[in-house]
Motif scaffolding. Structure first.
Motif, PDB file in Angstrom:
ATOM      1  N   LYS A1107       0.828  -1.411   0.302  1.00 42.07           N
ATOM      2  CA  LYS A1107      -0.085   0.583   0.308  1.00 42.07           C
ATOM      3  C   LYS A1107       0.475   1.337   0.318  1.00 42.07           C
ATOM      4  O   LYS A1107       0.321   2.488  -0.711  1.00 42.07           O
ATOM      5  CB  LYS A1107      -0.631   0.495   1.176  1.00 42.07           C
ATOM      6  CG  LYS A1107      -1.849   1.003   0.851  1.00 42.07           C
ATOM      7  CD  LYS A1107      -3.251   0.857   2.510  1.00 42.07           C
ATOM      8  CE  LYS A1107      -3.728   2.036   2.456  1.00 42.07           C
ATOM      9  NZ  LYS A1107      -4.969   1.937   3.244  1.00 42.07           N
ATOM     10  N   ALA A1108       1.910   1.117   1.011  1.00 44.75           N
ATOM     11  CA  ALA A1108       2.940   2.493   0.978  1.00 44.75           C
ATOM     12  C   ALA A1108       3.490   2.592  -0.204  1.00 44.75           C
ATOM     13  O   ALA A1108       3.356   3.808  -0.836  1.00 44.75           O
ATOM     14  CB  ALA A1108       3.758   2.038   1.933  1.00 44.75           C
ATOM     15  N   PHE A1109       3.957   1.297  -1.201  1.00 40.62           N
ATOM     16  CA  PHE A1109       4.137   1.485  -2.636  1.00 40.62           C
ATOM     17  C   PHE A1109       3.849   1.380  -3.731  1.00 40.62           C
ATOM     18  O   PHE A1109       4.048   2.142  -4.773  1.00 40.62           O
ATOM     19  CB  PHE A1109       5.223   1.164  -2.742  1.00 40.62           C
ATOM     20  CG  PHE A1109       6.643   0.592  -2.065  1.00 40.62           C
ATOM     21  CD1 PHE A1109       8.174   1.312  -2.385  1.00 40.62           C
ATOM     22  CD2 PHE A1109       6.811   0.400  -0.859  1.00 40.62           C
ATOM     23  CE1 PHE A1109       9.055   1.555  -2.345  1.00 40.62           C
ATOM     24  CE2 PHE A1109       8.019   0.379  -0.064  1.00 40.62           C
ATOM     25  CZ  PHE A1109       9.411   1.259  -0.468  1.00 40.62           C
ATOM     26  N   GLU A1110       2.219   1.844  -3.613  1.00 34.11           N
ATOM     27  CA  GLU A1110       1.389   1.766  -4.195  1.00 34.11           C
ATOM     28  C   GLU A1110       1.373   0.433  -5.039  1.00 34.11           C
ATOM     29  O   GLU A1110       1.399   1.306  -7.154  1.00 34.11           O
ATOM     30  CB  GLU A1110       0.997   2.749  -5.328  1.00 34.11           C
ATOM     31  CG  GLU A1110      -0.100   3.886  -3.551  1.00 34.11           C
ATOM     32  CD  GLU A1110       0.300   5.935  -4.553  1.00 34.11           C
ATOM     33  OE1 GLU A1110       0.710   4.987  -5.510  1.00 34.11           O
ATOM     34  OE2 GLU A1110      -0.386   6.540  -3.599  1.00 34.11           O
ATOM     35  N   VAL A1111       1.932  -0.153  -5.126  1.00 31.19           N
ATOM     36  CA  VAL A1111       2.125  -1.448  -5.798  1.00 31.19           C
ATOM     37  C   VAL A1111       0.965  -1.955  -6.655  1.00 31.19           C
ATOM     38  O   VAL A1111       1.005  -2.863  -8.114  1.00 31.19           O
ATOM     39  CB  VAL A1111       2.987  -2.554  -5.258  1.00 31.19           C
ATOM     40  CG1 VAL A1111       3.011  -3.875  -5.933  1.00 31.19           C
ATOM     41  CG2 VAL A1111       4.854  -1.750  -5.214  1.00 31.19           C
ATOM     42  N   CYS A1112      -0.192  -2.714  -5.865  1.00 28.35           N
ATOM     43  CA  CYS A1112      -1.200  -3.407  -6.413  1.00 28.35           C
ATOM     44  C   CYS A1112      -2.337  -3.209  -5.102  1.00 28.35           C
ATOM     45  O   CYS A1112      -1.646  -2.848  -3.923  1.00 28.35           O
ATOM     46  CB  CYS A1112      -0.671  -5.036  -6.333  1.00 28.35           C
ATOM     47  SG  CYS A1112       0.014  -5.668  -4.861  1.00 28.35           S
ATOM     48  N   ALA A1113      -3.306  -3.002  -4.981  1.00 28.59           N
ATOM     49  CA  ALA A1113      -4.714  -3.653  -4.327  1.00 28.59           C
ATOM     50  C   ALA A1113      -4.657  -4.604  -2.677  1.00 28.59           C
ATOM     51  O   ALA A1113      -3.263  -5.724  -3.988  1.00 28.59           O
ATOM     52  CB  ALA A1113      -6.149  -4.115  -4.668  1.00 28.59           C
ATOM     53  N   ALA A1114      -5.050  -4.601  -2.009  1.00 25.60           N
ATOM     54  CA  ALA A1114      -4.671  -5.806  -0.861  1.00 25.60           C
ATOM     55  C   ALA A1114      -5.311  -7.291  -1.732  1.00 25.60           C
ATOM     56  O   ALA A1114      -6.492  -7.535  -2.621  1.00 25.60           O
ATOM     57  CB  ALA A1114      -5.151  -5.614   0.292  1.00 25.60           C
ATOM     58  N   SER A1115      -4.473  -7.803  -1.412  1.00 26.88           N
ATOM     59  CA  SER A1115      -4.890  -8.808  -1.337  1.00 26.88           C
ATOM     60  C   SER A1115      -6.043  -9.882  -0.057  1.00 26.88           C
ATOM     61  O   SER A1115      -5.462  -9.440   0.145  1.00 26.88           O
ATOM     62  CB  SER A1115      -4.084 -10.423  -2.407  1.00 26.88           C
ATOM     63  OG  SER A1115      -3.345 -10.106  -3.097  1.00 26.88           O
ATOM     64  N   TYR A1219      -8.128  -3.631   0.501  1.00 29.35           N
ATOM     65  CA  TYR A1219      -8.381  -1.960  -0.032  1.00 29.35           C
ATOM     66  C   TYR A1219      -8.372  -2.576  -1.227  1.00 29.35           C
ATOM     67  O   TYR A1219      -7.483  -3.029  -2.107  1.00 29.35           O
ATOM     68  CB  TYR A1219      -6.977  -1.153   1.117  1.00 29.35           C
ATOM     69  CG  TYR A1219      -5.873  -1.381   0.990  1.00 29.35           C
ATOM     70  CD1 TYR A1219      -5.309  -1.709  -0.743  1.00 29.35           C
ATOM     71  CD2 TYR A1219      -5.190  -1.871   1.542  1.00 29.35           C
ATOM     72  CE1 TYR A1219      -3.841  -1.970  -0.527  1.00 29.35           C
ATOM     73  CE2 TYR A1219      -3.859  -3.164   1.760  1.00 29.35           C
ATOM     74  CZ  TYR A1219      -3.163  -2.374  -0.072  1.00 29.35           C
ATOM     75  OH  TYR A1219      -1.637  -2.749   0.021  1.00 29.35           O
ATOM     76  N   GLY A1220      -8.836  -1.631  -1.841  1.00 25.33           N
ATOM     77  CA  GLY A1220      -8.938  -1.024  -3.344  1.00 25.33           C
ATOM     78  C   GLY A1220      -7.637   0.140  -3.181  1.00 25.33           C
ATOM     79  O   GLY A1220      -7.155   0.362  -2.547  1.00 25.33           O
ATOM     80  N   LEU A1221      -7.106   0.416  -5.183  1.00 28.37           N
ATOM     81  CA  LEU A1221      -6.013   1.649  -4.696  1.00 28.37           C
ATOM     82  C   LEU A1221      -6.462   1.861  -6.144  1.00 28.37           C
ATOM     83  O   LEU A1221      -7.034   1.585  -7.284  1.00 28.37           O
ATOM     84  CB  LEU A1221      -5.487   0.258  -5.175  1.00 28.37           C
ATOM     85  CG  LEU A1221      -3.771   1.124  -4.478  1.00 28.37           C
ATOM     86  CD1 LEU A1221      -3.840   2.082  -2.998  1.00 28.37           C
ATOM     87  CD2 LEU A1221      -2.894   0.435  -4.906  1.00 28.37           C
ATOM     88  N   HIS A1222      -6.347   3.348  -5.914  1.00 32.00           N
ATOM     89  CA  HIS A1222      -6.287   4.691  -6.945  1.00 32.00           C
ATOM     90  C   HIS A1222      -8.070   4.677  -7.345  1.00 32.00           C
ATOM     91  O   HIS A1222      -8.673   4.515  -8.553  1.00 32.00           O
ATOM     92  CB  HIS A1222      -4.979   3.976  -8.094  1.00 32.00           C
ATOM     93  CG  HIS A1222      -4.366   4.173  -8.222  1.00 32.00           C
ATOM     94  ND1 HIS A1222      -3.695   5.014  -6.668  1.00 32.00           N
ATOM     95  CD2 HIS A1222      -3.085   3.634  -8.340  1.00 32.00           C
ATOM     96  CE1 HIS A1222      -2.072   5.040  -6.679  1.00 32.00           C
ATOM     97  NE2 HIS A1222      -2.351   4.206  -7.228  1.00 32.00           N
ATOM     98  N   GLY A1223      -9.213   4.188  -6.798  1.00 33.35           N
ATOM     99  CA  GLY A1223      -9.966   4.233  -6.897  1.00 33.35           C
ATOM    100  C   GLY A1223     -11.085   3.055  -7.414  1.00 33.35           C
ATOM    101  O   GLY A1223     -12.014   3.051  -7.294  1.00 33.35           O
TER     102      GLY A1223
END
Length: 1313
Positions: A1107-1115, A1219-1223
């Protein structure tokens, strides 16, 4: 079947690039032919064209291409073909539907639930072979005498083929089936695969479906009970799908092939090679038995020729092609496996154990972060290597050309855009010049620095003076050779064989250039190259037997009172095979039978297919052989021990009938009165530099005269390099035998040699792998021997990790902490012969069942340890408050089992059995606790770990003896620095790309405990501080994670973000400063309970870092630990969920993610061995988060209990969402429901232990993964687990799963725990 007189006999291997033809001429002569498999401008079908050319050239008659060929001159045709393999790789099979028991529509999608590549966040998987799924109402379950389910109505009882009774819980609804099948037909699907649970012993429902489908007009109907009647629904399901998917393709090809002959070849004996090395009539050739049809011929070829000509010495087959290398073994009988993967599809069928590794002549060459790498990417046939003049990359072929080992003058002019030019040395040298410049630029970038702040990784850039072009090319050859040596070592040593006692049988176009070097590296002294090595697969077809097999399941204990029934069933199967072979024209004298029993010790999964003829029968054995003695001998050979007190079970009976129809190996002597003369002398580069090298043509060689290396021998289809110190001689059979000289002494110094850096990386990994093989062979428990839940590793004198195999995520950094703790506490007191045992969290332990055994390595003349080796294995029970030592509600460490901090397991060579027994029983002193419940397995496995470490000490010692201690330790440091450099480069690139040097993230456990992370990147140094300050305090419960767990999670995340294959060692953490507040959930007090931290909190740490590196959403963020047990048995599993989506890919559904990769028990095995019925195992629709890229769905798993059990559940993400990421939206949290037999439904919460009654059902709903990107931007055509898929991209994905064989399966299984 007598040999045909006056006719032409053809053996044809239709490969992906070339078709090879071996012909036996009417007068007894022979000839060979090689032509392109695809040349549509000149002919439609290569095998037909090969036959036409031979007939035309030998008879002088005209055979026009547009006329059917006259078959009167053809005796027989034998073929091996890659038609099935290519259709599987390219997913070009028939449109297929899968019909399956209701509740299991996604069973094959989920499969074993393990991901194939631990560090691939996309979780790339091959696509399914079926297009649609039909779920049907039917259910059959095995009857259990102690079943306590309330019986509402009488069930129909049926008897299976093994004699076991089954209950028909739901009859097949044929009307519903017909409606579904008609709908599928209307959508253009005409091929059907049928998989119903337990059909392997009771196929009535499947057969009814088959009759109906054929009546409705389905052109291909494959039943799993026909294709392979063996237990394991998942493997059988993959196999039946492959059969339905591929068989129509094969039939289409056969129809096309036969149409080119008068009468459709009705009067010609046409046989096809199967994956098991036996021939079968054309009309019986089917998809599930065809995928190794091509390479199987080569195995038969070298087995028949090399084994006999070397006085029955065991042989390693080495078939090096353009994109890969096939390795196999023969020692008097073919080595078969009965479950292996090809192109990502697991096939449950007899197949030769051919191990394919991604290293061939076309393997690409890379220089990455200071290390030489070969493959796995390949240039393929198009564009091919750089020297092919089509803009291709540098490959192994180019390296051989640059060194003068390939001579363009002896190659046809078939290269370039118009395919009319010679090989281009200039193009190769141009590419190598640029690569050499890049390498030298890297080595000279950093001037020597003397400041105290100099980075350790700078030593990688200090090396020696500039490398020459030839040194670079030679370096890649040595790296490629080492990559090919590793699977050969594994293949032999896995079964207790000495690699050096084998002969290397080399064939294939590229192998001759590498054979001497590989044999020398493995300690072999003989290389044999057959006169038909360039077309050995075709020649093997001519030597092969026609095979008819029968196999059926069995469920008998092997004991004297069961022998009559086993004998009777063997007799029936033999009679069936013999009748078929007699009808094919074989006489009884030509027919032989081999009988096998598939045997295992009761309570284990490690079954061996045992040949009866290996031990003669006697009065107390079966009539066809003494199987118990044969089983015991082989078990002892492969695993180093036996279990005389355990009953032996027979799972399957197999009969292999062979009709001896091969032509026999033909020998031809060529003698001469004078030594052969070279056609030229060229200059080739070797370790010594450029040497004059004589060039000979094979056809000029004569028996009785040796050729001293260095020399090159030109054969029609290959180039053979005889290295310095080797001697080649033609045998009386006309084959080439090369005597290999011993290993030449190394003059390596301690200064960095970038080539040796890669070699040492392979060597250190090989040590860890060989330790693992010893541990697996000598252990006794299911967890270590069969589930392979262990890691072995090598450490430097400072305790820093050097190499680790396999890469079990939760072990990655943890063992280093354990070794370094022992150094601090016991360093000066350690003596040779001491071995330490540890599992305490404060000493680098992960959780208590993971016992780490550490052995210091000493060297004469040095007072302290020069290296350490260690093995960590998961023991099924070490005491505590619950069986399995994984209690969901433990609140102190003592409740979780026996504790070892710095325990001397071996003192000066003496195993401390009584002391360790006392320690394992010690938990009984605590309230509600027990000592270990399986002391025998604990002691046996600890001895196995000591033995594995001893093997590691021996191998490290041999490495030191070869190179010297100072050199080995220097390269240990270089390898660690190489990993450090890769991480530094990744951090620099991230900072440059995003402009971010300060990152923050926070996530929560279900109890609200926060895990906070601040990352501060130093862009100039490529270093970072990971600060977990602000993380919640230690919790009352067991979700506390020892510091070692956080380090493991961190190494895992760094490796994923680096995105390339790097050594995983302490260098990964060298640029990282980790701050963890003492007393927090990530560094609890020494008596805190930690079992949940290992399996749950570790996942949340990964979520926070990504999440910190915005690599991907949570599994899914959970391992979903479920266990149940009663007085007689216990069971434990972890269950898959949804993977998070990322930039460019949808999350994979129904898969394990991040810190676990455990395989799940097959439904049929589960129901056979435990008091449970699996009601449903499918994906959980719409549980993945929405977004531009969707999160993967979780699964639904429903367990109905047949007797009283205690159920324990240890899960997370039940109140928090991934969590989801970037919307993208969050994934749906998990849910644990209990359906009571009286109709009540209870929410069990995330963690509980509860007593269940018969008829209660546990329903597990696992979390989905988070979505990525705003939903309104969602892209069409994005496949799950991958980027936007085009046809070519999907084909590339399927081809990426090219490795296969028992060595690959072992490594994959190790990484699936």
């Amino acid at each position: 079947m007598a040999q045909n007189k006056g006719t032409f006999d053809f053996a044809i291997d239709r490969g992906g690039t070339f078709t090879d033809v071996f012909v036996r001429l009417p007068g007894g002569g022979e000839r060979v032919l090689k032509l392109l498999s695809h040349d549509p401008q000149n002919y439609q079908d290569a095998p037909t064209e090969g036959i036409r050319r031979v007939l035309e050239e030998e008879t002088g008659r005209s055979f026009p291409r547009d006329h059917p060929l006259d078959t009167s001159l053809i005796g027989w045709i034998r073929m091996g073909t890659t038609v099935a393999t290519n259709a599987l790789l390219e997913r070009q099979g028939e449109r297929t539907a899968l019909l399956v028991t209701r509740g299991f529509r996604d069973l094959l999608h989920i499969g074993t639930q393990a991901r194939p590549n631990l560090f691939d966040l996309k979780v790339c998987m091959p696509e399914m072979l079926y297009e649609e799924v039909i779920e049907v109402d039917e259910r059959v379950v095995l009857r259990q005498d102690d079943c306590q389910l309330p019986r509402k109505e009488a069930k129909r009882i049926v008897t299976g083929s093994t004699g076991e009774c089954l209950e028909v819980w739901q009859e097949l609804d044929l009307q519903q089936v017909e409606e579904e099948l008609r709908g599928v037909q209307a959508r253009g699907i005409s091929s059907l695969a049928v998989l119903l649970l337990h059909s392997y012993i009771w196929p009535a429902h499947e057969k009814a479906v088959g009759l109906l489908a054929r009546r409705l007009g389905f052109t291909q109907v494959s039943l799993s009970s026909d294709v392979m009647p063996m237990i394991r629904a998942v493997s059988r399901g993959y196999t039946v799908c492959a059969d339905a998917y591929l068989t129509p393709k094969i039939h289409h090809y056969l129809t096309s092939f036969t149409s080119a002959f008068k009468g459709g070849l009705t009067n010609v004996d046409v046989l096809f090679m199967q994956s098991d090395g036996g021939l079968t009539p054309m009309e019986q050739f089917c998809g599930s038995r065809a995928v190794l049809s091509g390479p199987a011929g080569g195995v038969v070829g070298y087995a028949v020729t090399a084994y006999s000509s070397t006085h029955n010495k065991p042989v390693i087959g080495f078939d090096m092609g353009g994109t890969s290398t096939d390795v196999s073994r023969y020692a008097g009988q073919y080595e078969h496996v009965f479950e292996a993967s090809t192109a990502g599809v697991t096939l449950q069928a007899p197949q030769l154990d051919i191990n394919t590794v991604a290293a061939g002549g076309g393997s690409c060459l890379f220089f990455r972060c200071g290390i030489f790498a070969v493959g796995p990417e390949s240039a393929g046939a198009h564009p091919g290597p750089a020297c092919y003049r089509k803009g291709g990359p540098l490959t192994v072929t180019d390296a051989n050309l640059a060194l003068g080992r390939l001579l363009p003058d002896f190659f046809p002019h078939i290269f370039g855009p118009e395919e009319n030019e010679p090989l281009s040395t200039a193009e190769t040298m141009k590419h190598f010049l640029q690569l050499t410049r890049d390498i030298n630029d890297f080595l000279s970038t950093s001037e020597p620095q003397h400041s105290a702040n100099r980075s350790d990784s700078d030593i990688l850039k200090d090396g020696k003076s500039e490398m020459s072009l030839e040194e670079v090319a030679m370096g890649f050859i040595r790296v490629a050779n080492e990559a090919m040596c590793r699977p050969i070592r594994a293949l032999t040593q896995a079964k207790g064989h000495d690699t050096s006692l084998h002969v290397l049988a080399c064939f294939g176009g590229a192998g001759g250039q590498h054979a001497c070097a590989i044999a020398r590296a493995l300690g072999m002294n003989t290389v044999l190259i057959h006169k038909y090595s360039g077309v050995l697969s075709a020649y093997g077809l001519a030597l092969a037997d026609v095979v008819e097999e029968r196999q059926e399941p069995c469920c008998l204990q092997y004991r004297e009172d069961s022998h009559p029934e086993i004998d009777q069933r063997i007799k029936q199967l033999c009679h069936s095979c013999q009748e078929v072979l007699l009808k094919r024209g074989f006489s009884r004298s030509q027919i032989s039978m081999e009988v096998y029993l598939h045997m295992r010790y009761e309570g284990t999964d490690c079954a061996l297919m045992v040949r009866g003829s290996s031990c003669p029968s006697h009065a107390q054995s079966c009539q066809s052989g003494d199987y118990l003695t044969a089983f015991t001998k082989r078990y002892l050979k492969e695993f180093g021990f036996t279990m005389p007190d355990r009953p032996v079970m027979v799972d399957d009976i197999r009969v292999r009938g062979s009709g001896k129809s091969g032509i026999g190996s033909v020998t031809g002597t060529k003698t001469g009165h004078e030594a052969p003369r070279p056609v030229k002398v060229t200059r080739c580069y070797f370790e010594e530099g450029f040497l004059d090298t004589s060039v000979y043509r094979w056809e000029h060689l004569t028996c009785g005269y040796g050729i001293e290396g260095p020399a090159i021998i030109i054969e029609k289809n290959s180039t053979i390099l005889v290295e310095p110190g080797c001697r080649a001689e033609l045998t009386v059979g006309g084959d080439l035998c090369i005597s290999v000289g011993g290993t030449r002494p190394s003059a390596l110094g301690t200064e960095l040699n970038t080539v040796q850096l890669s070699i040492f990386s392979h060597r250190f990994m090989s040590i860890a792998e060989q330790m693992g093989r010893v541990l697996q062979r000598t252990s006794i428990s299911t967890n270590i021997k069969e589930r392979l839940d262990f890691s072995c590793a090598v450490f430097g004198p400072d305790g820093g990790l050097v190499s680790n195999a396999p890469h079990i995520p939760v072990h990655l950094g943890a063992m280093q902490e354990t070794v370094q703790y022992q150094l601090k506490t016991m360093g000066s007191s350690l003596k040779e012969g001491d071995v330490i045992l540890s599992n305490h969290p404060c000493a680098g332990g992960s959780h208590l069942p993971d016992l780490t055994v550490i052995t210091p390595v000493f060297h004469h003349g040095v007072s302290g340890p020069v290296f350490f080796v260690a093995s960590r294995g998961h023991h099924a029970d070490i005491g505590g408050i619950t069986p399995g030592s994984m209690p969901p509600h433990s609140t102190s460490l003592q409740q979780e089992g026996a504790v070892f901090t710095s325990f001397k397991l071996v003192t000066e060579g003496v195993f401390q059995e009584q002391a360790v027994t006392d320690a394992l029983m010690a938990p009984a002193q605590y309230p509600g606790c027990s000592g270990t419940r399986n002391l025998h397995d604990n002691l046996s496995d600890l001895r196995a770990q000591v033995a594995a470490n001893q093997r590691g000490c021996q191998l490290v010692g041999e490495l030191i003896d070869s190179y010297g201690l100072d050199v080995v330790q220097a390269y240990m440091g270089y390898i660690q620095s190489n990993a450090e450099l890769a991480v530094r480069d990744m951090l620099k690139h991230f900072a440059q790309l995003t402009g971010s040097v300060e990152l923050e993230a926070e996530d929560h456990m279900d109890d609200g405990s926060p895990i906070r992370l601040r990352v501060k990147i130093n862009e100039e140094e490529g270093s970072a501080v990971f600060d977990f300050s602000g993380t919640g305090c230690e919790v009352w419960g067991n979700c506390n994670a020892p510091r070692a767990i956080t380090l493991s999670a961190l190494i895992y995340c760094l490796r994923c973000m680096v995105g390339q294959n790097i050594p995983l060692n302490q260098g990964c953490l060298a640029p990282i400063t980790v701050i963890i507040p003492p007393g927090s959930i990530l560094q609890p007090s020494q008596n805190a309970a930690v079992v949940g931290g290992n399996v749950l909190t570790s996942q949340r740490v990964v979520d926070v870092i990504f999440k910190a590196f915005e690599v991907c959403a949570a599994s899914q963020g959970c391992m979903n630990n479920v266990s149940f047990g009663c007085e007689k048995s216990g069971y434990y599993e972890t269950v898959a969920g949804g993977a998070g989506a990322g930039p460019g890919w949808n999350g994979r559904s129904g898969v394990h993610t991040h810190m676990t990769n455990t395989r799940i028990t097959d439904p049929e095995i589960l129901e056979k061995r435990y008091p449970v019925i699996l009601q449903q195992f499918s994906l959980r629709p719409a549980s993945g988060g929405r977004g531009r890229y969707r999160g993967g769905d979780g699964v639904i798993r429903k367990l109905l209990f047949r007797k009283k059990v205690v159920l324990s559940v240890l899960t997370e993400r039940r109140s928090t969402q991934p969590y989801g990421l970037h919307g993208g939206t969050s994934g749906v949290p998990g849910l644990n429901l209990l359906h009571r037999a009286d109709g009540r439904v209870l929410n069990l919460g995330a963690k509980t232990t509860i007593s269940l009654e018969p008829g209660d059902m546990f329903s597990l709903h696992t979390p989905g993964g988070g979505g990525y990107g705003k939903e309104e931007e969602e892209e069409e055509g994005v496949d799950e687990g991958g980027s936007v898929q085009t046809s070519s991209k999907q084909q590339h994905l399927n081809k990426a799963f090219s490795e296969r064989g028992s060595v690959f399966e072992f490594r994959r299984a190790q990484e699936s725990v």
